[in-house]
Design an enzyme around this catalytic site. Structure first.
Site, PDB file in Angstrom:
ATOM      1  N   HIS A 100       0.831  -1.204   0.000  1.00 13.83           N
ATOM      2  CA  HIS A 100       0.000   0.000   0.000  1.00 13.83           C
ATOM      3  C   HIS A 100       0.868   1.258   0.000  1.00 13.83           C
ATOM      4  O   HIS A 100       1.940   1.267   0.592  1.00 13.83           O
ATOM      5  CB  HIS A 100      -0.901   0.037   1.238  1.00 13.83           C
ATOM      6  CG  HIS A 100      -1.772  -1.154   1.381  1.00 13.83           C
ATOM      7  ND1 HIS A 100      -2.721  -1.498   0.450  1.00 13.83           N
ATOM      8  CD2 HIS A 100      -1.830  -2.111   2.331  1.00 13.83           C
ATOM      9  CE1 HIS A 100      -3.324  -2.608   0.838  1.00 13.83           C
ATOM     10  NE2 HIS A 100      -2.799  -3.003   1.971  1.00 13.83           N
ATOM     11  N   GLU A 118      -2.190  -0.266   7.982  1.00 17.29           N
ATOM     12  CA  GLU A 118      -3.187  -1.200   8.490  1.00 17.29           C
ATOM     13  C   GLU A 118      -2.554  -2.083   9.553  1.00 17.29           C
ATOM     14  O   GLU A 118      -1.322  -2.177   9.634  1.00 17.29           O
ATOM     15  CB  GLU A 118      -3.758  -2.057   7.356  1.00 17.29           C
ATOM     16  CG  GLU A 118      -2.741  -2.992   6.716  1.00 17.29           C
ATOM     17  CD  GLU A 118      -3.275  -3.645   5.437  1.00 17.29           C
ATOM     18  OE1 GLU A 118      -4.054  -3.010   4.716  1.00 17.29           O
ATOM     19  OE2 GLU A 118      -2.890  -4.794   5.168  1.00 17.29           O
ATOM     20  N   HIS A 175       3.158  -7.572   1.671  1.00 15.10           N
ATOM     21  CA  HIS A 175       2.420  -8.433   2.594  1.00 15.10           C
ATOM     22  C   HIS A 175       1.364  -9.257   1.873  1.00 15.10           C
ATOM     23  O   HIS A 175       0.907  -8.881   0.793  1.00 15.10           O
ATOM     24  CB  HIS A 175       1.766  -7.618   3.715  1.00 15.10           C
ATOM     25  CG  HIS A 175       0.737  -6.638   3.229  1.00 15.10           C
ATOM     26  ND1 HIS A 175       1.071  -5.413   2.708  1.00 15.10           N
ATOM     27  CD2 HIS A 175      -0.611  -6.705   3.170  1.00 15.10           C
ATOM     28  CE1 HIS A 175      -0.028  -4.771   2.371  1.00 15.10           C
ATOM     29  NE2 HIS A 175      -1.072  -5.534   2.635  1.00 15.10           N
ATOM     30  N   ARG A 195      -1.040  -4.560  -6.437  1.00 17.97           N
ATOM     31  CA  ARG A 195      -0.824  -6.000  -6.484  1.00 17.97           C
ATOM     32  C   ARG A 195       0.573  -6.275  -7.036  1.00 17.97           C
ATOM     33  O   ARG A 195       0.872  -5.947  -8.188  1.00 17.97           O
ATOM     34  CB  ARG A 195      -1.921  -6.633  -7.352  1.00 17.97           C
ATOM     35  CG  ARG A 195      -2.059  -8.127  -7.170  1.00 17.97           C
ATOM     36  CD  ARG A 195      -3.207  -8.702  -8.004  1.00 17.97           C
ATOM     37  NE  ARG A 195      -4.516  -8.306  -7.518  1.00 17.97           N
ATOM     38  CZ  ARG A 195      -5.445  -7.689  -8.250  1.00 17.97           C
ATOM     39  NH1 ARG A 195      -5.220  -7.372  -9.504  1.00 17.97           N
ATOM     40  NH2 ARG A 195      -6.610  -7.373  -7.738  1.00 17.97           N
TER      41      ARG A 195
HETATM   42 ZN    ZN Z   1      -3.104  -4.800   2.889  1.00 17.73          ZN
END
Ligand code: ZN
Length: 314
Positions: A100, A118, A175, A195
């Site tokens: 991200h 996150e 991740h 991605r």
């Molecule tokens: Zn994520």
């Protein structure tokens, strides 16, 4: 004031995805969940899944509208959009390997307010499980080479994880959640994901697009996730709020209620999700799968029963 003591309950938005399973239907009983529902957006005001308030004087409003029109409920904070998003993720299969961007990158490239920091609380996972956290490239050139040459198995780091673990995923961290994991995710209210690799899987006959250049731009090199990301939560005291993380974007606590927990809601707002069990908050019944908000000015809160919760604020 009486009205400040009203707990706000939300109807989650559900997401069907290629890697989703049936747990959100079978175990959590969410209305409308099916056999490939992967995400329950339990507390969300994001335009891609804006939850509805299901009780009290704000019943029928969306969380985004409540935030826009009744900022006093959230302590009058200045954030332009409701800043947090809380999800339950049920992965039956592996998610793609992703990364991200941070606030600065999305403002420049995506025209949205928030990047995505996150964190994950592992609600369930198989024995001897691993998650993908971090990478092995030493320089950005090496990173670009490994990605362009498809050397993903060499690139990614797998980290052993067990039920009850907590992971902080900062922007730039490679991740991936793997099949068999159920996770409570607390994040900035953002839906921007790049991605990196999708294991060559075909979805409806073709591979999903990879965000090669964005990934090379935003991945942190050299990787720092290994030493920073993971902590264990076993052995934390019961019936008290245990802080798991406090960063620029949120503070997150775990609360294991086995009898009675008296807390003080002194924050702009307090988000709560019941992960397991049942009980009450100041006499209002709550159970596994419920998501709710204690508004600004709420004050003393008594949690009773036998249940596990994750709570958060900004
Ligand atoms: Zn994520």
């Amino acid at each position: 004031m009486e009205q400040d003591r009203e707990i706000i309950f939300l109807k989650p938005q559900l997401k069907d995805v290629v890697w989703g399973g049936s747990k959100l239907r079978d175990e959590f009983g969410y209305e409308g969940a099916g056999g490939s529902t992967g995400e329950c957006w339990g507390i969300s005001a994001h335009p891609n899944g804006d939850d509805e308030i299901i009780n009290g004087r704000f019943k029928g409003m969306s969380l985004s509208a409540l935030y826009r029109e009744h900022r006093e409920v959230f302590g009058g904070i200045a954030a332009e959009e409701f800043p947090l998003l809380v999800k339950i993720i049920d992965a039956k299969q592996d998610l793609s390997i992703q990364v991200h961007p941070d606030d600065k990158y999305v403002k420049e490239h995506e025209n949205c307010p928030y990047g995505k920091t996150e964190c994950w609380y592992v609600m369930d996972c198989p024995p001897n499980a691993e998650l993908v956290i971090g990478h092995n490239a030493r320089t950005r050139e090496e990173l670009a080479d490994m990605i362009h040459e498809g050397r993903y198995e060499e690139l990614i780091k797998n980290v052993p994880v067990r039920k009850g673990d907590f992971l902080q995923i900062t922007p730039g961290t490679v991740h991936a959640i793997k099949g068999g994991f159920t996770i409570l995710e607390t994040q900035q209210s953002s839906d921007i994901t790049y991605r990196v690799y999708d294991y060559g899987r075909l979805v409806n006959g073709k591979e999903r697009p990879l965000h090669v250049q964005q990934s090379i731009d935003v991945i942190t090199v050299p990787d720092r996730a290994g030493e920073e990301a993971l902590s264990h939560t076993d052995g934390l005291p019961e019936n008290t709020m245990n802080k798991l993380i406090s960063c620029d974007h949120y503070t997150v606590w775990k609360l294991q209620v086995t009898d009675e927990a008296v807390t003080e809601q002194k924050y702009p707002f307090l988000l709560a999700s019941v992960l397991d069990g049942s009980g009450s908050v100041d006499g209002v019944s709550v159970k596994k799968g419920d998501h709710f908000i204690l508004p600004a000015g709420y004050g003393r809160a008594v949690f009773a029963g036998r249940m596990e919760l994750i709570l958060s604020t900004v």
